[in-house]
Design an enzyme around this catalytic site. Structure first.
Site, mmCIF file in Angstrom:
data_model
loop_
_atom_site.group_PDB
_atom_site.id
_atom_site.type_symbol
_atom_site.label_atom_id
_atom_site.label_comp_id
_atom_site.label_asym_id
_atom_site.label_seq_id
_atom_site.Cartn_x
_atom_site.Cartn_y
_atom_site.Cartn_z
ATOM 1 N N ALA A 196 0.522 -7.285 4.594
ATOM 2 C CA ALA A 196 0.094 -8.011 3.394
ATOM 3 C C ALA A 196 0.243 -9.515 3.622
ATOM 4 O O ALA A 196 -0.662 -10.298 3.301
ATOM 5 C CB ALA A 196 0.929 -7.570 2.185
ATOM 6 N N LYS A 211 0.843 -1.201 0.000
ATOM 7 C CA LYS A 211 0.000 0.000 0.000
ATOM 8 C C LYS A 211 0.876 1.248 0.000
ATOM 9 O O LYS A 211 2.022 1.236 0.448
ATOM 10 C CB LYS A 211 -0.945 0.036 1.205
ATOM 11 N N PRO A 244 9.463 -5.061 0.131
ATOM 12 C CA PRO A 244 10.576 -4.947 1.068
ATOM 13 C C PRO A 244 10.088 -4.728 2.496
ATOM 14 O O PRO A 244 9.024 -4.146 2.710
ATOM 15 C CB PRO A 244 11.337 -3.712 0.573
ATOM 16 N N ASP A 300 -2.695 -1.913 9.763
ATOM 17 C CA ASP A 300 -2.793 -1.916 8.302
ATOM 18 C C ASP A 300 -3.352 -3.223 7.742
ATOM 19 O O ASP A 300 -3.599 -3.319 6.538
ATOM 20 C CB ASP A 300 -1.402 -1.694 7.672
HETATM 21 P P1 ATP Z 1 3.916 -0.181 7.814
HETATM 22 O O1 ATP Z 1 3.901 0.499 6.496
HETATM 23 O O2 ATP Z 1 2.640 -0.963 8.089
HETATM 24 O O3 ATP Z 1 4.359 0.652 8.948
HETATM 25 P P2 ATP Z 1 6.346 -1.481 7.061
HETATM 26 O O4 ATP Z 1 6.096 -1.825 5.630
HETATM 27 O O5 ATP Z 1 7.190 -0.286 7.321
HETATM 28 O O6 ATP Z 1 4.953 -1.376 7.770
HETATM 29 P P3 ATP Z 1 6.782 -4.254 7.584
HETATM 30 O O7 ATP Z 1 7.573 -4.705 6.412
HETATM 31 O O8 ATP Z 1 5.344 -4.585 7.587
HETATM 32 O O9 ATP Z 1 6.999 -2.686 7.783
HETATM 33 O O10 ATP Z 1 7.417 -4.875 8.911
HETATM 34 C C1 ATP Z 1 8.151 -4.188 9.864
HETATM 35 C C2 ATP Z 1 8.809 -5.197 10.843
HETATM 36 O O11 ATP Z 1 7.870 -6.205 11.219
HETATM 37 C C3 ATP Z 1 9.962 -5.943 10.197
HETATM 38 O O12 ATP Z 1 11.172 -5.265 10.391
HETATM 39 C C4 ATP Z 1 9.941 -7.316 10.875
HETATM 40 O O13 ATP Z 1 10.838 -7.375 11.969
HETATM 41 C C5 ATP Z 1 8.526 -7.474 11.419
HETATM 42 N N1 ATP Z 1 7.766 -8.517 10.692
HETATM 43 C C6 ATP Z 1 7.030 -9.494 11.244
HETATM 44 N N2 ATP Z 1 6.458 -10.257 10.296
HETATM 45 C C7 ATP Z 1 6.822 -9.780 9.109
HETATM 46 C C8 ATP Z 1 6.569 -10.153 7.748
HETATM 47 N N3 ATP Z 1 5.814 -11.203 7.433
HETATM 48 N N4 ATP Z 1 7.111 -9.392 6.780
HETATM 49 C C9 ATP Z 1 7.859 -8.305 7.080
HETATM 50 N N5 ATP Z 1 8.156 -7.927 8.332
HETATM 51 C C10 ATP Z 1 7.644 -8.644 9.351
#
Ligand code: ATP
Length: 306
Positions: free
Chosen positions: A109, A13, A99, A141
């Site tokens: 997701a 998103k 990523p 989210d």
């Molecule tokens: P948002 O935009 O919702 O704030 P983000 O995209 O910045 O999220 P994510 O990739 O969802 O961040 O994940 C952040 C942290 O969550 C990662 O650094 C990881 O330690 C933990 N995590 C737990 N499960 C997962 C997963 N399936 N994929 C990615 N990260 C995960």
């Protein structure tokens, strides 16, 4: 219950608008956000198993994303099993293209895709609103990752109102080499507010303009309505993002902003061919680890043919 494997995918998103209210007593911030699901997908495959096991490939497979109960997918599986009164038996594989810690809701997701895949594998007969309730327990989210399309999020982001917007919007995502921690970005926003360096968030900006723009067809109107209260703290933590935003504009973006808590830069293109040109220019800038041309809105978490 199916005997074979089930495959589901869920999109990343972009927050086209992200207004952050003051810190609430429960430690969360009140949000008013407009989410757009874009065409960068993680795929979750589930098979019958004895207990839970988890494997992961692609983004974050270098150890950045845990493959034990700290993974949001593991928690999603346990939550759905408890809800449905079944044993949490599944071998789960995540193929990650989104990523980690990039502000693209990759973990959310994966959790949403796992809910729909395991629902089919276990035959739980949970309906869409049951799954949305479980999603809200997993993270702010996750309901949107399940829903997809365009939606207005309030509360912590988990209270969704669908927005009917059929136009296609082309974006280029500039992804940095190192992620940003979402809690660290919120903490920096609280510091900036305590010092009076940014507005305190009591008056959340209206979203009507961005919603009207997304329903229209003018990239300039969407560009003029882009807003993200987390951009200022993300820029403090990552000063290099300023150059990245400028590079996006120089490469022809109608507008650009930091996606969610960053550090991904989301640059809006005027059309698909402009996005392809912009992606090539930004890939050559050396400012990003990866550059992806995407479009939205796309559907939320879905079972797809295996
Ligand atoms: P948002 O935009 O919702 O704030 P983000 O995209 O910045 O999220 P994510 O990739 O969802 O961040 O994940 C952040 C942290 O969550 C990662 O650094 C990881 O330690 C933990 N995590 C737990 N499960 C997962 C997963 N399936 N994929 C990615 N990260 C995960």
């Amino acid at each position: 219950m199916t005997s074979g494997e089930v495959v589901a995918r869920a999109p990343a998103k972009v927050n086209v608008h992200l207004g952050v209210g003051p810190l609430r007593a429960d430690g969360f911030h009140e949000l008013r956000t407009v989410y757009l699901a874009v065409s960068l997908f993680d795929t979750v495959t589930v098979r019958p198993g004895d207990g839970l096991s988890l494997t992961l490939s692609g983004e974050g497979a270098d150890g950045e994303v845990p493959v034990d109960r700290r993974n949001l997918v593991w928690r999603a599986a346990e939550l759905l099993a408890t809800f449905a009164g079944v044993r949490a038996d599944a071998a789960i594989d995540i193929a990650k293209k989104i990523p980690a810690a990039a502000g693209l809701a990759g973990g959310s997701a994966d959790a949403a895709a796992a809910l729909v895949a395991l629902d089919a594998l276990w035959g739980t007969r949970a309906d869409r609103s049951d799954l949305a309730g479980l999603a809200a327990q997993l993270g702010s989210d996750v309901p949107f990752s399940l829903h997809g399309g365009v939606a207005l999020g309030s509360g912590r982001g988990e209270e969704l109102s669908p927005v009917l917007a059929r136009s296609r919007w082309d974006w280029v995502l500039g992804i940095a080499g190192e992620g940003l921690s979402t809690p660290a970005v919120y903490a920096e926003l609280d510091r900036l507010r305590a010092d009076g360096r940014v507005p305190d968030g009591t008056d959340l900006a209206p979203v009507e303009q961005v919603i009207a723009a997304l329903r229209g067809t003018e990239p300039a109107a969407v560009a003029g309505a882009l807003a993200n209260d987390l951009q200022a703290p993300a820029l403090v933590l990552r000063p290099g993002l300023r150059r990245a935003l400028r590079a996006a504009k120089d490469a022809g973006a109608a507008g650009a902003l930091v996606s969610g808590s960053g550090p991904t830069v989301a640059a809006l293109a005027t059309d698909e061919s402009a996005a392809v040109r912009m992606a090539a220019a930004l890939a050559g800038s050396g400012l990003f680890r990866t550059v992806r041309a995407v479009h939205g809105p796309v559907p939320g978490a879905r079972v797809v043919p295996a």
